[in-house]
Every structure is written in C-alpha cells, then in structure tokens.
Design a protein around this motif. Structure first.
Motif, PDB file in Angstrom:
ATOM      1  N   TRP A   9       4.649  14.686  -5.318  1.00 31.61           N
ATOM      2  CA  TRP A   9       3.259  14.261  -5.200  1.00 31.61           C
ATOM      3  C   TRP A   9       2.892  13.236  -6.262  1.00 31.61           C
ATOM      4  O   TRP A   9       2.093  12.339  -6.023  1.00 31.61           O
ATOM      5  N   ALA A  10       3.494  13.340  -7.450  1.00 31.78           N
ATOM      6  CA  ALA A  10       3.238  12.367  -8.517  1.00 31.78           C
ATOM      7  C   ALA A  10       3.681  10.977  -8.082  1.00 31.78           C
ATOM      8  O   ALA A  10       2.998   9.978  -8.345  1.00 31.78           O
ATOM      9  N   ASP A  11       4.815  10.893  -7.401  1.00 28.13           N
ATOM     10  CA  ASP A  11       5.291   9.611  -6.910  1.00 28.13           C
ATOM     11  C   ASP A  11       4.352   9.041  -5.853  1.00 28.13           C
ATOM     12  O   ASP A  11       4.066   7.844  -5.843  1.00 28.13           O
ATOM     13  N   VAL A  12       3.851   9.902  -4.987  1.00 34.01           N
ATOM     14  CA  VAL A  12       2.916   9.451  -3.946  1.00 34.01           C
ATOM     15  C   VAL A  12       1.633   8.906  -4.586  1.00 34.01           C
ATOM     16  O   VAL A  12       1.116   7.861  -4.177  1.00 34.01           O
ATOM     17  N   ALA A  13       1.129   9.590  -5.609  1.00 34.14           N
ATOM     18  CA  ALA A  13      -0.090   9.135  -6.285  1.00 34.14           C
ATOM     19  C   ALA A  13       0.136   7.793  -6.966  1.00 34.14           C
ATOM     20  O   ALA A  13      -0.720   6.894  -6.906  1.00 34.14           O
ATOM     21  N   GLY A  14       1.271   7.620  -7.617  1.00 34.62           N
ATOM     22  CA  GLY A  14       1.589   6.341  -8.261  1.00 34.62           C
ATOM     23  C   GLY A  14       1.717   5.219  -7.257  1.00 34.62           C
ATOM     24  O   GLY A  14       1.207   4.107  -7.473  1.00 34.62           O
ATOM     25  N   VAL A  15       2.382   5.488  -6.143  1.00 30.80           N
ATOM     26  CA  VAL A  15       2.529   4.482  -5.088  1.00 30.80           C
ATOM     27  C   VAL A  15       1.163   4.127  -4.497  1.00 30.80           C
ATOM     28  O   VAL A  15       0.872   2.955  -4.223  1.00 30.80           O
ATOM     29  N   ALA A  16       0.283   5.121  -4.342  1.00 32.53           N
ATOM     30  CA  ALA A  16      -1.056   4.855  -3.808  1.00 32.53           C
ATOM     31  C   ALA A  16      -1.847   3.949  -4.742  1.00 32.53           C
ATOM     32  O   ALA A  16      -2.556   3.043  -4.292  1.00 32.53           O
ATOM     33  N   ALA A  17      -1.722   4.154  -6.050  1.00 30.57           N
ATOM     34  CA  ALA A  17      -2.420   3.301  -7.014  1.00 30.57           C
ATOM     35  C   ALA A  17      -1.906   1.868  -6.941  1.00 30.57           C
ATOM     36  O   ALA A  17      -2.684   0.906  -6.938  1.00 30.57           O
ATOM     37  N   VAL A  18      -0.598   1.702  -6.849  1.00 32.55           N
ATOM     38  CA  VAL A  18      -0.015   0.355  -6.743  1.00 32.55           C
ATOM     39  C   VAL A  18      -0.409  -0.283  -5.409  1.00 32.55           C
ATOM     40  O   VAL A  18      -0.744  -1.482  -5.355  1.00 32.55           O
ATOM     41  N   LEU A  19      -0.392   0.488  -4.340  1.00 33.66           N
ATOM     42  CA  LEU A  19      -0.795  -0.046  -3.038  1.00 33.66           C
ATOM     43  C   LEU A  19      -2.254  -0.497  -3.030  1.00 33.66           C
ATOM     44  O   LEU A  19      -2.589  -1.499  -2.403  1.00 33.66           O
TER      45      LEU A  19
END
Length: 178
Positions: free
Chosen positions: A25-35
């Motif tokens: 989930w941490a990776d998903v949150a980081g990717v969402a911020a970059v997106l």
C-alpha cells in the motif's frame, strides 16, 4: 491469587484490533502522489504551457509561474493528506513518520505576520501578498519594485513597515507596534 488476576482481566474492555494494511500500500500511495504531479503537468501542457514557455520572456515566465503554482497546489494537497490523520495512512506509515515527511516538504513562514498589498488588479495584489509572506524578511524591498502596487507589512516582532508609495505614508514609513 490467580482468581483475582482473572477477575481484573475480565473487567477490562477488549481492545479493538484494526486489520493490517498490506505492505504494498505504501508503494501505491507513493505512485499516486507522483501520478498527481504528472496529471498536473499534463493539464498545464494541454493548455499550451510548453508553447507559452517558448513564446518569449514575458509569456514564458508567466507560463512557468502557472506550472509552479499548479505543482505547489498539488504538493499542498499531498501535505494535507499526510497530516489528515487518515486511519489507513496512519496504520501503514505511522504518525511520527508522516509528521517527519511533512516537516521535510514544508516549513512555516515565520518572519512576517501579515502583508497587505493594494494595486490596480485584485488578483495580482493577492498573489504579491502571498508571495511576500513566503519570501520573508526581505519582502518589502521586493514589493517596492512593483509598479502600481503598494504594501504594508507587519513583521514577526510586530513592527509595521510600508513601501514608499503606501497611501498616507510619511517619508520614513516605519513605525513600531505598541
């Protein structure tokens, strides 16, 4: 002796256990911020941001300012999410870690309490006042260079200073708050 311990244990209210958040989930949150930053940049590009950037100094600087404003607004939204105490985010990252990230990505403006800017266009007066608070102690010198705009600044110590063209200002437009 064992009976009394059991009795005390029975009177306690059971703690509600929260489900564990998956590690990915941490990776998903980081990717969402970059997106979100990519989406903001794509919106700027779709609105002819790159063409304006190459269209001359004045339009280029305006276009670059728009991009900076869009990215800043997006990063502010990320900071709000970091400090919003969302249970899912807190369980995955922990409040201490989130607060540390928040401190790394933003710092408070402490040198200036308030800035009032007056001028021919309300939008730009507001932009200049906001920029002056972020700029800090040297903001008044910068504000004095803006044609058609006047400013009044209250510093952290309570001192009141104004640009030379502030309405009703005296030649030495510096006073001390009582």
């Amino acid at each position: 002796m064992d009976v009394s311990r059991t009795a005390v244990a029975d009177r306690r209210t059971p703690r509600r256990t929260l489900p564990a958040v998956p590690a990915w989930w941490a990776d998903v949150a980081g990717v969402a911020a970059v997106l979100s930053l990519l989406v903001v940049t794509a919106l700027w590009t779709a609105d002819h941001g790159v063409q304006e950037l190459l269209g001359g100094v004045a339009t280029g600087l305006t276009s670059l300012g728009r991009l900076a404003g869009l990215v800043s607004a997006d990063l502010m939204l990320v900071q709000v999410v970091l400090m919003a105490r969302v249970p899912l985010v807190e369980r995955r990252f922990g409040q201490d870690r989130i607060a540390r990230w928040h401190r790394l990505t933003g710092r408070p403006a402490e040198a200036v309490r308030s800035v009032t800017v007056v001028g021919p266009e309300l939008l730009w007066a507001d932009v200049y006042a906001t920029a002056a608070v972020a700029r800090g102690a040297d903001a008044l010198d910068w504000l004095a260079t803006l044609d058609g705009y006047a400013a009044l600044l209250v510093d952290a110590a309570g001192g009141i200073r104004a640009t030379p063209n502030w309405p009703g200002s005296r030649p030495a437009a510096q006073t001390r708050a009582a």
